[in-house]
Design a protein around this motif. Structure first.
Motif, PDB file in Angstrom:
ATOM      1  N   VAL A  17       0.852  -0.908   0.155  1.00 47.94           N
ATOM      2  CA  VAL A  17      -0.068   0.077   0.309  1.00 47.94           C
ATOM      3  C   VAL A  17       0.897   1.196   0.355  1.00 47.94           C
ATOM      4  CG1 VAL A  17      -2.090  -1.023   1.160  1.00 47.94           C
ATOM      5  CG2 VAL A  17      -0.489   0.408   2.236  1.00 47.94           C
ATOM      6  N   SER A  18       0.216   1.954   0.061  1.00 47.13           N
ATOM      7  CA  SER A  18       1.345   3.601  -0.319  1.00 47.13           C
ATOM      8  C   SER A  18       1.410   3.915   1.041  1.00 47.13           C
ATOM      9  CB  SER A  18       0.503   4.360  -1.825  1.00 47.13           C
ATOM     10  OG  SER A  18      -0.430   5.026  -0.460  1.00 47.13           O
ATOM     11  N   LEU A  19       2.433   4.633   1.164  1.00 47.85           N
ATOM     12  CA  LEU A  19       2.859   5.208   2.172  1.00 47.85           C
ATOM     13  C   LEU A  19       1.957   5.871   3.394  1.00 47.85           C
ATOM     14  CD1 LEU A  19       6.790   5.918   1.918  1.00 47.85           C
ATOM     15  CD2 LEU A  19       6.030   3.720   2.871  1.00 47.85           C
ATOM     16  N   GLU A  20       1.271   6.697   2.459  1.00 47.87           N
ATOM     17  CA  GLU A  20       0.417   7.104   2.763  1.00 47.87           C
ATOM     18  C   GLU A  20      -1.002   6.451   3.857  1.00 47.87           C
ATOM     19  OE1 GLU A  20      -3.013  10.395   0.925  1.00 47.87           O
ATOM     20  OE2 GLU A  20      -1.220  10.724   0.332  1.00 47.87           O
ATOM     21  N   THR A  21      -1.373   5.686   3.004  1.00 48.10           N
ATOM     22  CA  THR A  21      -2.283   4.692   3.706  1.00 48.10           C
ATOM     23  C   THR A  21      -2.154   3.603   4.190  1.00 48.10           C
ATOM     24  OG1 THR A  21      -2.620   4.222   1.338  1.00 48.10           O
ATOM     25  CG2 THR A  21      -3.651   2.446   3.079  1.00 48.10           C
ATOM     26  N   LEU A  22      -0.718   3.587   4.757  1.00 51.63           N
ATOM     27  CA  LEU A  22       0.267   3.093   5.626  1.00 51.63           C
ATOM     28  C   LEU A  22      -0.267   3.560   6.536  1.00 51.63           C
ATOM     29  CD1 LEU A  22       1.538   0.366   7.423  1.00 51.63           C
ATOM     30  CD2 LEU A  22       4.014   2.046   6.446  1.00 51.63           C
ATOM     31  N   GLU A  23      -0.063   5.070   6.897  1.00 58.26           N
ATOM     32  CA  GLU A  23       0.318   6.054   7.526  1.00 58.26           C
ATOM     33  C   GLU A  23      -1.204   5.901   8.085  1.00 58.26           C
ATOM     34  OE1 GLU A  23       1.511   8.791  10.624  1.00 58.26           O
ATOM     35  OE2 GLU A  23       2.184   8.035   9.313  1.00 58.26           O
ATOM     36  N   LYS A  24      -2.107   5.681   7.457  1.00 55.13           N
ATOM     37  CA  LYS A  24      -4.006   5.828   8.099  1.00 55.13           C
ATOM     38  C   LYS A  24      -4.333   4.663   8.697  1.00 55.13           C
ATOM     39  CE  LYS A  24      -5.623   8.768   4.419  1.00 55.13           C
ATOM     40  NZ  LYS A  24      -6.251   8.997   3.100  1.00 55.13           N
ATOM     41  N   MET A  25      -3.360   3.812   8.110  1.00 57.43           N
ATOM     42  CA  MET A  25      -4.211   2.682   8.320  1.00 57.43           C
ATOM     43  C   MET A  25      -3.233   1.971   9.899  1.00 57.43           C
ATOM     44  SD  MET A  25      -2.796  -0.424   5.302  1.00 57.43           S
ATOM     45  CE  MET A  25      -3.199  -1.441   6.459  1.00 57.43           C
ATOM     46  N   THR A  26      -1.733   3.179  10.011  1.00 55.16           N
ATOM     47  CA  THR A  26      -1.029   2.633  11.445  1.00 55.16           C
ATOM     48  C   THR A  26      -1.607   3.948  12.564  1.00 55.16           C
ATOM     49  OG1 THR A  26       0.898   3.468  10.763  1.00 55.16           O
ATOM     50  CG2 THR A  26       0.359   1.660  10.994  1.00 55.16           C
ATOM     51  N   THR A  27      -3.111   4.770  12.202  1.00 48.68           N
ATOM     52  CA  THR A  27      -3.687   6.004  13.421  1.00 48.68           C
ATOM     53  C   THR A  27      -4.611   5.377  14.241  1.00 48.68           C
ATOM     54  OG1 THR A  27      -2.083   7.604  11.652  1.00 48.68           O
ATOM     55  CG2 THR A  27      -3.567   7.968  13.362  1.00 48.68           C
ATOM     56  N   PRO A  28      -4.200   5.690  15.564  1.00 40.57           N
ATOM     57  CA  PRO A  28      -5.522   5.193  15.481  1.00 40.57           C
ATOM     58  C   PRO A  28      -6.174   5.849  15.518  1.00 40.57           C
ATOM     59  CG  PRO A  28      -3.759   4.612  17.776  1.00 40.57           C
ATOM     60  CD  PRO A  28      -3.095   5.192  16.029  1.00 40.57           C
ATOM     61  N   ILE A  29      -7.542   4.419  15.806  1.00 39.16           N
ATOM     62  CA  ILE A  29      -8.660   5.442  15.388  1.00 39.16           C
ATOM     63  C   ILE A  29     -10.058   5.611  16.673  1.00 39.16           C
ATOM     64  CG2 ILE A  29     -11.128   5.651  13.712  1.00 39.16           C
ATOM     65  CD1 ILE A  29      -9.322   4.410  11.982  1.00 39.16           C
ATOM     66  N   LYS A  30     -10.014   4.263  17.184  1.00 37.44           N
ATOM     67  CA  LYS A  30     -10.794   3.936  18.370  1.00 37.44           C
ATOM     68  C   LYS A  30      -9.799   2.755  19.100  1.00 37.44           C
ATOM     69  CE  LYS A  30     -14.906   2.868  19.913  1.00 37.44           C
ATOM     70  NZ  LYS A  30     -16.312   3.167  19.427  1.00 37.44           N
ATOM     71  N   ASN A  31      -9.601   3.645  20.627  1.00 38.23           N
ATOM     72  CA  ASN A  31      -8.885   3.152  21.268  1.00 38.23           C
ATOM     73  C   ASN A  31      -7.696   2.567  20.943  1.00 38.23           C
ATOM     74  OD1 ASN A  31     -10.671   2.808  23.381  1.00 38.23           O
ATOM     75  ND2 ASN A  31     -12.060   0.733  22.419  1.00 38.23           N
ATOM     76  N   ALA A  32      -6.745   1.538  20.886  1.00 41.85           N
ATOM     77  CA  ALA A  32      -5.308   0.823  19.741  1.00 41.85           C
ATOM     78  C   ALA A  32      -6.061   0.277  18.425  1.00 41.85           C
ATOM     79  CB  ALA A  32      -4.991  -0.143  20.856  1.00 41.85           C
ATOM     80  N   TYR A  33      -6.605   1.076  17.767  1.00 46.67           N
ATOM     81  CA  TYR A  33      -7.339   0.217  16.733  1.00 46.67           C
ATOM     82  C   TYR A  33      -7.247   1.203  16.058  1.00 46.67           C
ATOM     83  CZ  TYR A  33      -8.527  -4.625  18.747  1.00 46.67           C
ATOM     84  OH  TYR A  33      -8.824  -5.507  19.793  1.00 46.67           O
ATOM     85  N   GLY A  34      -6.027   0.779  14.215  1.00 43.64           N
ATOM     86  CA  GLY A  34      -5.786   1.350  13.647  1.00 43.64           C
ATOM     87  C   GLY A  34      -7.156   1.130  12.234  1.00 43.64           C
ATOM     88  N   LEU A  35      -6.082   0.830  11.265  1.00 44.36           N
ATOM     89  CA  LEU A  35      -7.447   0.704   9.952  1.00 44.36           C
ATOM     90  C   LEU A  35      -6.507  -0.474   9.517  1.00 44.36           C
ATOM     91  CD1 LEU A  35      -8.330   3.410   7.513  1.00 44.36           C
ATOM     92  CD2 LEU A  35      -9.758   2.739   9.190  1.00 44.36           C
ATOM     93  N   GLY A  36      -7.665  -1.760  10.045  1.00 39.76           N
ATOM     94  CA  GLY A  36      -6.333  -3.165  10.280  1.00 39.76           C
ATOM     95  C   GLY A  36      -5.457  -3.445  10.548  1.00 39.76           C
ATOM     96  N   PHE A  37      -4.832  -2.766  11.347  1.00 39.56           N
ATOM     97  CA  PHE A  37      -3.903  -2.663  12.686  1.00 39.56           C
ATOM     98  C   PHE A  37      -3.836  -2.921  13.807  1.00 39.56           C
ATOM     99  CE2 PHE A  37      -1.047  -2.042   8.702  1.00 39.56           C
ATOM    100  CZ  PHE A  37      -1.067  -3.538   8.302  1.00 39.56           C
TER     101      PHE A  37
END
Length: 195
Positions: A17-37
């Motif tokens: 995935v793009s590094l921009e998408t990886l940044e979104k995936m590894t940013t916590p959204i709720k509690n300790a969960y990002g987008l898939g991680f």
């Protein structure tokens, strides 16, 4: 394990995935969960990763970006103390004191002892854990989640048979539970009783 190391290498290089998408995936959204991680830390060292398991196996993959370190643990014994193995590995990597994990043996407790632990324990402003009785057995249930039965290994200490979560109830001077010490193998957290 080699495939998961290759996965880490390809992910951080922007090949999956793009590094921009990886940044979104590894940013916590709720509690300790990002987008898939899962996005969390061990001893102040941030990581993202995921775990899984089913009848007969456990798996855990973590990547520590500041250290450029990938850890992978695969286990084909579902009753092994997997959470404690993960926690012990983190302690070894980050030069912390550790003990070799051991499996717990269940004991019997009467219903009156179990009842003093019932109630709601605050994880954070959005999350709580309810301690309930199911078929005369203690169980924990996170907000909006299924209940999971736990087995006692001491009067105030319980374990989840399939995942190595341990719960230790802190008791006040009147013999009532005041807090719940939660351990998933990578560190203890204390949740105050709120009702």
């Amino acid at each position: 394990t080699g495939d998961l190391v290759k996965f880490s290498e390809a992910l951080k290089a922007g090949k999956l995935v793009s590094l921009e998408t990886l940044e979104k995936m590894t940013t916590p959204i709720k509690n300790a969960y990002g987008l898939g991680f899962i996005v969390h830390h061990n001893f102040e060292n941030n990581y993202y990763g995921h775990n899984g398991g089913n009848d007969g196996f456990h798996a855990n993959w973590k990547y520590y970006p500041e250290l450029d370190l990938t850890t992978v643990i695969l286990c084909n014994n579902f009753t092994a103390p997997f959470g404690k193995i993960l926690g012990t590995m983190a302690k070894i990597i980050f030069d912390q004191p550790f003990e070799i994990p051991v499996a717990h043996e269940a004991i019997e407790l009467n219903l009156e002892i179990l009842k003093k632990y019932l109630g709601r324990y605050k994880v954070n402003d959005e999350m709580y854990i309810d301690i309930v009785l199911e078929d005369s057995q203690l169980a924990f249930q996170g907000k909006g989640q299924d209940a999971y039965k736990v087995l006692p290994f001491a009067e105030n200490s319980f374990f989840l048979k399939a995942s190595d979560v341990t719960l230790v109830f802190q008791i006040d001077e009147n013999g009532h539970a005041r807090a719940l010490e939660w351990d998933q193998g990578s560190g203890k957290e204390v949740f105050e009783k709120i009702q």
